[in-house]
Scaffold this motif. Structure first.
Motif, PDB file in Angstrom:
ATOM      1  N   TYR A 224       0.813  -1.222   0.000  1.00 33.70           N
ATOM      2  CA  TYR A 224       0.000   0.000   0.000  1.00 33.70           C
ATOM      3  C   TYR A 224       0.849   1.276   0.000  1.00 33.70           C
ATOM      4  N   PRO A 225       1.812   1.427   0.916  1.00 35.73           N
ATOM      5  CA  PRO A 225       2.618   2.652   0.908  1.00 35.73           C
ATOM      6  C   PRO A 225       3.396   2.845  -0.398  1.00 35.73           C
ATOM      7  N   VAL A 226       3.859   1.737  -0.998  1.00 34.90           N
ATOM      8  CA  VAL A 226       4.575   1.819  -2.264  1.00 34.90           C
ATOM      9  C   VAL A 226       3.650   2.319  -3.363  1.00 34.90           C
ATOM     10  N   ILE A 231       1.034   8.700  -5.966  1.00 33.84           N
ATOM     11  CA  ILE A 231      -0.177   9.449  -6.303  1.00 33.84           C
ATOM     12  C   ILE A 231      -0.438  10.512  -5.235  1.00 33.84           C
ATOM     13  N   SER A 232      -1.290  11.471  -5.552  1.00 32.49           N
ATOM     14  CA  SER A 232      -1.549  12.596  -4.654  1.00 32.49           C
ATOM     15  C   SER A 232      -2.355  12.154  -3.431  1.00 32.49           C
ATOM     16  N   ALA A 233      -2.298  12.967  -2.360  1.00 31.35           N
ATOM     17  CA  ALA A 233      -3.019  12.664  -1.122  1.00 31.35           C
ATOM     18  C   ALA A 233      -4.525  12.637  -1.363  1.00 31.35           C
ATOM     19  N   GLU A 234      -5.023  13.524  -2.224  1.00 29.46           N
ATOM     20  CA  GLU A 234      -6.458  13.562  -2.527  1.00 29.46           C
ATOM     21  C   GLU A 234      -6.906  12.271  -3.206  1.00 29.46           C
ATOM     22  N   SER A 285       1.606  -0.064 -14.893  1.00 29.64           N
ATOM     23  CA  SER A 285       1.625   0.931 -13.821  1.00 29.64           C
ATOM     24  C   SER A 285       1.687   2.369 -14.344  1.00 29.64           C
ATOM     25  N   GLU A 286       2.092   2.530 -15.601  1.00 23.76           N
ATOM     26  CA  GLU A 286       2.179   3.892 -16.143  1.00 23.76           C
ATOM     27  C   GLU A 286       0.818   4.428 -16.579  1.00 23.76           C
ATOM     28  N   TYR A 287      -0.184   3.566 -16.632  1.00 23.18           N
ATOM     29  CA  TYR A 287      -1.523   4.006 -17.036  1.00 23.18           C
ATOM     30  C   TYR A 287      -2.364   4.308 -15.790  1.00 23.18           C
ATOM     31  N   GLY A 288      -2.953   5.516 -15.740  1.00 21.94           N
ATOM     32  CA  GLY A 288      -3.705   5.954 -14.569  1.00 21.94           C
ATOM     33  C   GLY A 288      -4.908   5.092 -14.254  1.00 21.94           C
TER      34      GLY A 288
END
Length: 408
Positions: A224-226, A231-234, A285-288
């Motif tokens: 999870y942390p990785v 990504i942003s906090a929001e 992983s590069e795709y949002g």
């Protein structure tokens, strides 16, 4: 509160309601208080880790002590009644979290941990003793669904320490009033057949279910942390909220499936699915959009794991024995993973540079953890599964006969 150990136990809807109220009341109170403690104490770094670690250690030690004392308890419900009352009296302690010193926060976190750990095994012992195997998973799924709704509602209502103290106190008292109104039946504690932690850990069925659960809990909380570090906090908040909501929904669905077809192969499906989820992250992983695909996959997996590993399996395995010690063992991976995620997880997140390699390794590792489950015994017996099928067939025939009768 009128409680009679002689009263015949009703395994119908009333028992389900009582068990759900007890479990939801306890879980929401503890999880929100634990979250409040993490976000409102004015400490970070090592001090934060010490506080969290001390709280979780207090849960474990008090839970072990609770299971040692269970043989001296004549009445689980009377114990739970006073436990819930103590929780209501303890709730206002949240008023002192923000301005407390480091050692004061340690005392507060320790008190919360001791309180929850001391009562939760007894609660789960009652939960297991009053729930049929063929109803336990669906009851667990419903419990987790309602827990997510109530936890979200409490989070929305509470704005500061004062509102938190009021809401948590009312929450505990509301649970007490509901139990007093419903007048639940008591179950006798089995004082003749004692089991030790050592004997439980030697049981083949326990080891074959415990090992995958332990490995998944640790690996997933490191992941999870990785994942969230990029990504942003929001977005993290949004993903966590959506994932929690979906997990509650899937818990109900898979709870019904587990009571119909068994637990074992649902768990295999869950491990396979989460392994594929991490493999997808590694490749794309590069795709949002892949983050949202993973969120759905992760929610499905947790919708299987949470009701089964936290609230169901250990009662199944315990059988007619008191299940308090089984649940303490089953809850350990969840507590350990929370501590490791809050401590070493952040260090791993900062150190990792190649996400593809990390997620590939995690995906492969989770595939391997499913192997012990193939050797594990099904905790819902074939007779119970067949009885379920027969009962559904009888109900279907009765409905058809009723329609034909009404049609005439």
């Amino acid at each position: 509160m009128s409680i009679s150990s002689e009263r015949k136990l009703n395994m119908g809807s009333k028992t389900v309601v009582i068990n759900v109220i007890l479990a939801v009341n306890a879980l929401v109170w503890y999880l929100y208080f634990f979250s409040f403690l993490k976000t409102n104490s004015s400490f970070a770094g090592t001090d934060f880790i010490i506080n969290i670690g001390f709280s979780l250690l207090a849960v474990v030690l008090s839970a072990v002590l609770s299971t040692k004392l269970i043989q001296k308890i004549e009445n689980r419900l009377k114990f739970l009644f006073y436990w819930m009352l103590v929780g209501a009296l303890l709730s206002p302690i949240s008023l002192f979290v923000g301005s407390a010193s480091f050692f004061s926060v340690i005392i507060i976190s320790g008190l919360i941990g001791v309180y929850f750990g001391f009562g939760f095994p007894v609660l789960m012992g009652y939960y297991s003793a009053t729930t049929k195997n063929t109803q336990r998973a669906k009851t667990s799924g419903l419990t987790l669904f309602l827990m997510t709704i109530c936890l979200f509602a409490v989070t929305m209502i509470t704005k500061d320490a004062v509102s938190t103290a009021i809401v948590l106190t009312v929450w505990k008292l509301g649970g007490l009033i509901a139990i007093m109104a419903l007048k639940p039946s008591e179950t006798k504690i089995n004082k003749e057949e004692k089991v030790s932690y050592k004997s439980i850990l030697k049981m083949r069925s326990v080891l074959l279910y415990f090992a995958p659960w332990l490995i998944f809990s640790i690996v997933n909380n490191f992941a999870y942390p990785v994942l969230y570090s990029s990504i942003s906090a929001e977005t993290v908040t949004l993903v966590a909220t959506v994932g929690t909501a979906l997990t509650g929904f899937f818990a109900v669905f898979f709870g019904f499936l587990a009571d119909r077809f068994g637990r074992k192969y649902l768990l295999v499906f869950g491990f396979t699915l989460i392994g594929l989820g991490y493999a997808t992250l590694a490749l794309f992983s590069e795709y949002g959009n892949v983050l949202w695909l993973y969120t759905v996959v992760d929610s499905i997996a947790w919708g299987i794991f949470a009701p089964l590993f936290l609230l169901t399996l250990w009662g199944d395995i315990a059988g007619k024995r008191d299940s308090e010690k089984f649940f303490v063992i089953g809850f350990l991976p969840y507590l350990l993973s929370n501590f490791l995620g809050a401590s070493l997880g952040q260090y791993v997140a900062v150190s990792v540079t190649n996400l593809t390699v990390v997620f590939s390794f995690i995906g492969f590792f989770l595939f391997l953890t499913a192997i012990p489950l193939f050797m594990a015994p099904e905790t819902l017996s074939e007779k119970e599964i067949n009885d379920n099928e027969l009962q559904r067939y009888i109900e279907k025939v009765q409905k058809i006969a009723e329609k034909q009768k009404n049609g005439k």
